[in-house]
Design a protein around this motif. Structure first.
Motif, PDB file in Angstrom:
ATOM      1  N   SER A 277       0.825  -1.213   0.000  1.00 22.83           N
ATOM      2  CA  SER A 277       0.000   0.000   0.000  1.00 22.83           C
ATOM      3  C   SER A 277       0.855   1.257   0.000  1.00 22.83           C
ATOM      4  O   SER A 277       0.475   2.283  -0.577  1.00 22.83           O
ATOM      5  N   GLY A 278       2.026   1.206   0.629  1.00 18.23           N
ATOM      6  CA  GLY A 278       2.907   2.377   0.673  1.00 18.23           C
ATOM      7  C   GLY A 278       3.506   2.724  -0.675  1.00 18.23           C
ATOM      8  O   GLY A 278       3.637   3.906  -1.031  1.00 18.23           O
ATOM      9  N   ILE A 279       3.869   1.695  -1.471  1.00 15.42           N
ATOM     10  CA  ILE A 279       4.483   1.942  -2.782  1.00 15.42           C
ATOM     11  C   ILE A 279       3.534   2.709  -3.701  1.00 15.42           C
ATOM     12  O   ILE A 279       3.935   3.620  -4.434  1.00 15.42           O
ATOM     13  N   GLY A 280       2.270   2.359  -3.681  1.00 14.91           N
ATOM     14  CA  GLY A 280       1.304   3.063  -4.526  1.00 14.91           C
ATOM     15  C   GLY A 280       0.573   4.169  -3.803  1.00 14.91           C
ATOM     16  O   GLY A 280      -0.339   4.771  -4.380  1.00 14.91           O
ATOM     17  N   GLY A 281       0.947   4.442  -2.554  1.00 18.10           N
ATOM     18  CA  GLY A 281       0.275   5.467  -1.765  1.00 18.10           C
ATOM     19  C   GLY A 281       1.122   6.708  -1.593  1.00 18.10           C
ATOM     20  O   GLY A 281       1.365   7.470  -2.534  1.00 18.10           O
ATOM     21  N   THR A 282       1.605   6.924  -0.371  1.00 21.49           N
ATOM     22  CA  THR A 282       2.344   8.151  -0.090  1.00 21.49           C
ATOM     23  C   THR A 282       3.722   8.179  -0.742  1.00 21.49           C
ATOM     24  O   THR A 282       4.326   9.249  -0.847  1.00 21.49           O
ATOM     25  N   PHE A 283       4.245   7.025  -1.180  1.00 19.93           N
ATOM     26  CA  PHE A 283       5.505   7.028  -1.932  1.00 19.93           C
ATOM     27  C   PHE A 283       5.365   7.874  -3.192  1.00 19.93           C
ATOM     28  O   PHE A 283       6.269   8.643  -3.547  1.00 19.93           O
ATOM     29  N   GLN A 284       4.230   7.743  -3.886  1.00 17.39           N
ATOM     30  CA  GLN A 284       3.998   8.522  -5.101  1.00 17.39           C
ATOM     31  C   GLN A 284       3.942  10.018  -4.784  1.00 17.39           C
ATOM     32  O   GLN A 284       4.453  10.852  -5.544  1.00 17.39           O
ATOM     33  N   TYR A 285       3.338  10.360  -3.674  1.00 14.58           N
ATOM     34  CA  TYR A 285       3.249  11.767  -3.260  1.00 14.58           C
ATOM     35  C   TYR A 285       4.641  12.369  -3.060  1.00 14.58           C
ATOM     36  O   TYR A 285       4.962  13.439  -3.604  1.00 14.58           O
ATOM     37  N   GLY A 286       5.483  11.688  -2.285  1.00 13.64           N
ATOM     38  CA  GLY A 286       6.818  12.217  -2.029  1.00 13.64           C
ATOM     39  C   GLY A 286       7.701  12.221  -3.270  1.00 13.64           C
ATOM     40  O   GLY A 286       8.467  13.163  -3.496  1.00 13.64           O
ATOM     41  N   PHE A 287       7.585  11.171  -4.097  1.00 12.87           N
ATOM     42  CA  PHE A 287       8.436  11.061  -5.286  1.00 12.87           C
ATOM     43  C   PHE A 287       8.169  12.215  -6.253  1.00 12.87           C
ATOM     44  O   PHE A 287       9.104  12.839  -6.774  1.00 12.87           O
ATOM     45  N   ASN A 288       6.913  12.529  -6.494  1.00 15.34           N
ATOM     46  CA  ASN A 288       6.584  13.558  -7.479  1.00 15.34           C
ATOM     47  C   ASN A 288       6.805  14.970  -6.956  1.00 15.34           C
ATOM     48  O   ASN A 288       6.759  15.923  -7.737  1.00 15.34           O
ATOM     49  N   ILE A 289       7.018  15.135  -5.654  1.00 16.00           N
ATOM     50  CA  ILE A 289       7.387  16.448  -5.123  1.00 16.00           C
ATOM     51  C   ILE A 289       8.835  16.776  -5.474  1.00 16.00           C
ATOM     52  O   ILE A 289       9.166  17.906  -5.850  1.00 16.00           O
ATOM     53  N   SER A 290       9.725  15.782  -5.380  1.00 12.63           N
ATOM     54  CA  SER A 290      11.161  16.040  -5.546  1.00 12.63           C
ATOM     55  C   SER A 290      11.710  15.684  -6.916  1.00 12.63           C
ATOM     56  O   SER A 290      12.839  16.037  -7.233  1.00 12.63           O
ATOM     57  N   VAL A 386      -0.853  16.169 -14.073  1.00 14.51           N
ATOM     58  CA  VAL A 386      -2.205  16.212 -13.502  1.00 14.51           C
ATOM     59  C   VAL A 386      -2.629  14.823 -13.045  1.00 14.51           C
ATOM     60  O   VAL A 386      -3.175  14.646 -11.946  1.00 14.51           O
ATOM     61  N   LEU A 387      -2.382  13.798 -13.877  1.00 18.38           N
ATOM     62  CA  LEU A 387      -2.745  12.424 -13.506  1.00 18.38           C
ATOM     63  C   LEU A 387      -1.962  11.972 -12.282  1.00 18.38           C
ATOM     64  O   LEU A 387      -2.513  11.309 -11.390  1.00 18.38           O
ATOM     65  N   TYR A 388      -0.665  12.318 -12.242  1.00 14.65           N
ATOM     66  CA  TYR A 388       0.138  11.984 -11.059  1.00 14.65           C
ATOM     67  C   TYR A 388      -0.420  12.681  -9.814  1.00 14.65           C
ATOM     68  O   TYR A 388      -0.441  12.095  -8.717  1.00 14.65           O
ATOM     69  N   GLY A 389      -0.870  13.928  -9.972  1.00 18.88           N
ATOM     70  CA  GLY A 389      -1.425  14.647  -8.829  1.00 18.88           C
ATOM     71  C   GLY A 389      -2.706  14.014  -8.317  1.00 18.88           C
ATOM     72  O   GLY A 389      -2.882  13.848  -7.104  1.00 18.88           O
ATOM     73  N   VAL A 390      -3.605  13.656  -9.234  1.00 17.93           N
ATOM     74  CA  VAL A 390      -4.850  12.983  -8.827  1.00 17.93           C
ATOM     75  C   VAL A 390      -4.520  11.654  -8.145  1.00 17.93           C
ATOM     76  O   VAL A 390      -5.103  11.299  -7.109  1.00 17.93           O
ATOM     77  N   TRP A 445      16.240  11.046 -18.727  1.00 19.50           N
ATOM     78  CA  TRP A 445      15.355  11.753 -17.799  1.00 19.50           C
ATOM     79  C   TRP A 445      13.884  11.371 -17.972  1.00 19.50           C
ATOM     80  O   TRP A 445      13.101  11.466 -17.008  1.00 19.50           O
ATOM     81  N   ILE A 446      13.475  10.922 -19.189  1.00 22.43           N
ATOM     82  CA  ILE A 446      12.069  10.519 -19.348  1.00 22.43           C
ATOM     83  C   ILE A 446      11.773   9.246 -18.556  1.00 22.43           C
ATOM     84  O   ILE A 446      10.645   9.023 -18.104  1.00 22.43           O
ATOM     85  N   TRP A 447      12.775   8.377 -18.376  1.00 18.88           N
ATOM     86  CA  TRP A 447      12.597   7.186 -17.551  1.00 18.88           C
ATOM     87  C   TRP A 447      12.416   7.568 -16.082  1.00 18.88           C
ATOM     88  O   TRP A 447      11.692   6.905 -15.336  1.00 18.88           O
ATOM     89  N   LEU A 448      13.098   8.634 -15.680  1.00 19.33           N
ATOM     90  CA  LEU A 448      12.933   9.128 -14.310  1.00 19.33           C
ATOM     91  C   LEU A 448      11.498   9.600 -14.071  1.00 19.33           C
ATOM     92  O   LEU A 448      10.879   9.264 -13.053  1.00 19.33           O
ATOM     93  N   LEU A 449      10.953  10.364 -15.025  1.00 20.72           N
ATOM     94  CA  LEU A 449       9.598  10.890 -14.856  1.00 20.72           C
ATOM     95  C   LEU A 449       8.526   9.812 -14.970  1.00 20.72           C
ATOM     96  O   LEU A 449       7.415   9.975 -14.453  1.00 20.72           O
ATOM     97  N   SER A 450       8.829   8.717 -15.659  1.00 22.56           N
ATOM     98  CA  SER A 450       7.848   7.630 -15.805  1.00 22.56           C
ATOM     99  C   SER A 450       7.972   6.574 -14.713  1.00 22.56           C
ATOM    100  O   SER A 450       7.254   5.572 -14.739  1.00 22.56           O
ATOM    101  N   PHE A 451       8.852   6.806 -13.732  1.00 23.05           N
ATOM    102  CA  PHE A 451       9.054   5.824 -12.662  1.00 23.05           C
ATOM    103  C   PHE A 451       7.784   5.629 -11.832  1.00 23.05           C
ATOM    104  O   PHE A 451       7.521   4.534 -11.328  1.00 23.05           O
ATOM    105  N   SER A 452       6.982   6.684 -11.667  1.00 21.82           N
ATOM    106  CA  SER A 452       5.731   6.564 -10.901  1.00 21.82           C
ATOM    107  C   SER A 452       4.781   5.573 -11.547  1.00 21.82           C
ATOM    108  O   SER A 452       4.020   4.872 -10.855  1.00 21.82           O
ATOM    109  N   GLY A 453       4.800   5.497 -12.872  1.00 23.37           N
ATOM    110  CA  GLY A 453       3.969   4.508 -13.556  1.00 23.37           C
ATOM    111  C   GLY A 453       4.384   3.095 -13.208  1.00 23.37           C
ATOM    112  O   GLY A 453       3.532   2.209 -13.035  1.00 23.37           O
ATOM    113  N   ALA A 454       5.702   2.867 -13.082  1.00 23.27           N
ATOM    114  CA  ALA A 454       6.187   1.536 -12.695  1.00 23.27           C
ATOM    115  C   ALA A 454       5.759   1.192 -11.269  1.00 23.27           C
ATOM    116  O   ALA A 454       5.380   0.045 -10.983  1.00 23.27           O
ATOM    117  N   ALA A 455       5.819   2.188 -10.357  1.00 24.63           N
ATOM    118  CA  ALA A 455       5.382   1.943  -8.975  1.00 24.63           C
ATOM    119  C   ALA A 455       3.885   1.624  -8.929  1.00 24.63           C
ATOM    120  O   ALA A 455       3.441   0.731  -8.190  1.00 24.63           O
TER     121      ALA A 455
END
Length: 751
Positions: A277-290, A386-390, A445-455
């Motif tokens: 639950s953490g990988i798809g939960g608050t991990f995504q929040y913190g990852f996309n902030i930094s 926007v999708l990452y934010g939602v 760098w595009i692989w870095l930004l798409s990492f949230s999709g893998a999580a």
């Protein structure tokens, strides 16, 4: 014809003359009033006459009040005189202490001994021995009152200013707590209401090997059943009672760090639920902030090249900055939108189903990020953000609800800290993967930004193996069998889930017929006013405490390494907090963290001011920054995120989480937009604004928030009511008391 005598004629004449003189005076005054010089004087006279009239009215009312007060004082004097006579009578007639039944007091003040009186000359009568009485079943043993000789034998250093009556009042209060506790314990479960059942289960859980078969109470029982304050004065009274051998103290076994870890390891599926639950939960929040810090140059280059290809010209610097700011801030807008509907969707479809559907947004966002460079479209990055934010808004809310409802009461604090730990790990992962040696290069760098999709894909594949939230199944679906099955899966077969199911049923009975409340119900309901205020204060301060801006005083050439260091510090301290929270308590961590953060911000402002004068002062600033992150991660960051799920009942949780994370996203957006302007105008003095938020939040938690460790939601709600009811009653008693401040009583004695 009417005849009038001489006296009556004179009276009529005088009356007519008086009227004529009055008319003359009125005419004179009228003439004077027309004179502008004298008119002002007449107005002043009129005002003074009015003031004198008001003063006379006030004086009359004051005389009436003093007359009533005098009557009250005379009644009190008579009452006190009667009490004085009774006290003199008791002093002359009552023995130093009352002997026990069947005993006589030793006149020499030694031990109490049993004396059998006997007449030497009379024949001895046959003694009748009564059969021993059976001890009454469920008889409650009470502590004996302290006698005067015992009180006199207490050492003065231990006694202090405590009086004999105060000590025995404490004894009576303790006896009251013991009687109330064991009255509930001795009753049948069927005869108890839901609140008493919860208390009975708590009393049974308190029993250990040392207390088995004994009458005992703990600090929580004293607070529950008496008005005593468990402070230093109370502890000194306990020392006196222990000196008089009225009780013995057994140290309770506090849950240690190792014990909590052992209990958690015994539930492997619960550990898996925390990570999945953490990988798809608050991990995504913190990852996309930094994550945008490292590829910012490459994204701006993509925006510029796209406009060059489409429109044949490059963007102006301000235009490029505007587009970049929108790419960054649109994440918060998406997060706010996700938060607004997350609670309602989780209440309708369940926590697990909501998390599964939420991962589709992350996967779609990852695909858009991966294709954005090939397609030459920076708009795809905006849509993906926007999708990452939602996704982060929904995950932040539902992940917290799900993991807290899966955890047992004794581990809820440790499991709740994982919410903040995964957010910190997300931030650190974004910083670590963003360095040029990993994914921070131009071709990666595009692989870095798409990492949230893998999580998100990882959680989408693993979450179906976990059960639905037990509390959701029982309290909202009324499926007790599925709830017990889910608890057995999560906690293992060794732990009996029935006590926690009983507590859930008690909450369910208390909320029977109550639907999920709306946001307006939460804002208007007076019964949860202090919980709502606690929510607002803590979540506003988490964003406005300066944690997202604390690195502003670090030199730019050191910022990259400092960000990695602070991220690693935040992860390690949040994990450390998870290990100590069950031992320390959440309220202590919260107010202590805020107050230490406030002190650190003051020192940081001072060191930043002295950097131009002292060469080694920047190192002090760096140390203070790490200290600040330590206090933040071990207190507010760890405790605040799961707070709505702990202090609100099931029907209020969806709107409570909505309010909490709307404040969170709004604060994140405001800090991102306004902090650069604040720094530009205030420089390092901007940290004084964050100091104000931290200090006052710490004071608020100290006075208005109870401890939540090892307590059910209903118990926490009762603690909120009890805490503020005491203050309200205290205020009313102060207002209702009579204060005589203006009366001086002088007594004189003649010889």
């Amino acid at each position: 014809m009417i005849k009038m005598n001489h006296c009556e004629l004179e009276e009529v004449t005088h009356h007519i003359n008086d009227k004529i003189s009055t008319l003359k005076r009125l005419l004179e005054l009228r003439a004077v009033a027309k004179d502008p010089d004298k008119r002002g004087m007449l107005l002043k006279i009129e005002q003074e006459v009015t003031c004198i009239n008001d003063l006379l009215d006030r004086f009359e009312r004051y005389v009436v009040q003093q007359r009533d007060l005098l009557k009250h004082l005379k009644a009190l004097e008579d009452f006190f005189h009667e009490d004085e006579l009774d006290a003199h009578h008791m002093k002359d007639n009552v023995p130093p202490h009352m002997p026990k039944r069947g005993q006589h007091s030793n006149p020499h003040g030694g031990e109490q001994v049993a004396v059998q009186s006997r007449q030497p000359d009379a024949p001895s009568a046959p003694q009748v021995t009564e059969p021993p009485r059976k001890a009454q079943r469920n008889q409650i043993k009470e502590m004996e009152i302290i006698t005067v000789p015992e009180f006199d034998n207490i050492p003065p250093y231990m006694k202090g200013r405590v009086t004999y009556d105060q000590l025995n009042t404490t004894v009576e209060s303790i006896n009251k707590a013991v009687a109330a506790k064991y009255k509930i314990l001795h009753q049948s479960v069927k005869t108890l209401n839901n609140a008493s059942r919860s208390l009975q289960q708590r009393f049974k859980d308190q029993e250990t090997k040392e207390t088995k078969g004994q009458f005992f109470i703990v600090e929580q029982d004293i607070k529950e059943f008496t008005q005593l304050k468990v402070d230093k004065r109370f502890v000194s009274m306990l020392n006196m009672l222990r000196h008089c051998q009225r009780f013995r103290e057994v140290r309770g076994r506090r849950q240690t760090m190792a014990g909590a870890l052992r209990e958690l390891i015994k539930s492997p599926l619960l550990v898996a639920a925390i990570f999945i639950s953490g990988i798809g939960g608050t991990f995504q929040y913190g990852f996309n902030i930094s994550v945008l810090n490292s590829p910012s140059f490459f994204i701006k280059e993509l925006v510029n090249s796209t406009c060059q290809q489409r429109y044949g010209r490059s963007l102006e610097p301000w235009q490029l900055s505007l587009i970049w700011s929108f790419i960054v801030s649109v994440y918060s807008i998406g997060g706010l939108a996700g938060t607004l509907y997350a609670g309602r969707v989780a209440g309708v479809y369940g926590r697990k189903t909501t998390l599964l559907m939420n991962n589709i947004l992350a996967v779609c966002g990852g695909v858009l990020m991966l294709l954005s460079k090939t397609a030459g479209s920076f708009e795809m990055i905006m849509v993906a953000r926007v999708l990452y934010g939602v996704n982060a808004g929904v995950g932040l809310t539902v992940h917290t609800m799900y993991i807290l409802e899966c955890a047992p009461k004794r581990l809820r604090g440790m499991v709740g800290v994982s919410v903040a730990s995964f957010a910190s790990m997300g931030k650190f992962t974004g910083q670590l993967l963003g360095i040029s040696e990993v994914f921070g290069a131009e071709d990666r760098w595009i692989w870095l930004l798409s990492f949230s999709g893998a999580a998100g894909l990882l959680q989408l594949l693993t979450l179906p193996f976990l059960p639905e939230s037990p509390r959701y199944l029982l309290l909202e679906k009324a499926d007790k069998h599925s709830c017990e099955t889910a608890l057995l899966k999560l906690w293992g077969r060794e732990k009996d889930p029935r006590p926690e199911v009983e507590e859930m049923l008690a909450e369910h009975a208390a909320l029977k017929g109550v639907r999920i409340h709306s946001l307006m119900n939460l804002l208007m309901d007076q019964s949860v006013r202090w919980q709502l205020l606690t929510l607002i204060v803590t979540f506003v301060t988490v964003q406005l405490c300066g944690i997202n801006a604390v690195t502003a005083g670090i030199a730019k050439q050191n910022l990259r390494y400092a960000a990695l260091g602070t991220g690693l510090c935040e992860v390690s301290t949040s994990i450390f907090c998870g290990l100590i929270i069950e031992h320390t308590g959440k309220r202590v961590l919260l107010f202590r963290g805020y107050l230490f953060m406030a002190a650190t911000l003051l020192l940081l402002t001072l060191t930043l001011y002295l950097q131009d004068f002292v060469s080694w002062m920047p190192y002090c600033s760096m140390v203070l920054i790490f200290m600040y992150i330590f206090f933040f991660s071990t207190g507010p960051a760890a405790v605040t995120a799961p707070l709505p799920g702990e202090i609100f009942t099931q029907s209020y949780k969806p709107p409570a989480f909505m309010v909490a994370y709307v404040l969170n996203w709004t604060g994140l957006f405001l800090v991102g937009m306004l902090f650069p302007l604040i720094v530009e105008h205030l420089d390092y003095f901007c940290f004084l604004i964050f100091f104000i938020f931290c200090f006052f939040s710490g004071v608020f938690v100290w006075f208005h928030v109870p401890e939540t460790k090892n307590k059910t939601v209903l118990e926490i709600s009762e603690d909120f009511k009890r805490m503020h009811q005491k203050r309200r009653n205290s205020l009313q008693s102060k207002l209702g008391s009579i204060h005589i401040n203006d009366i001086q009583i002088t007594t004189s004695t003649k010889f």
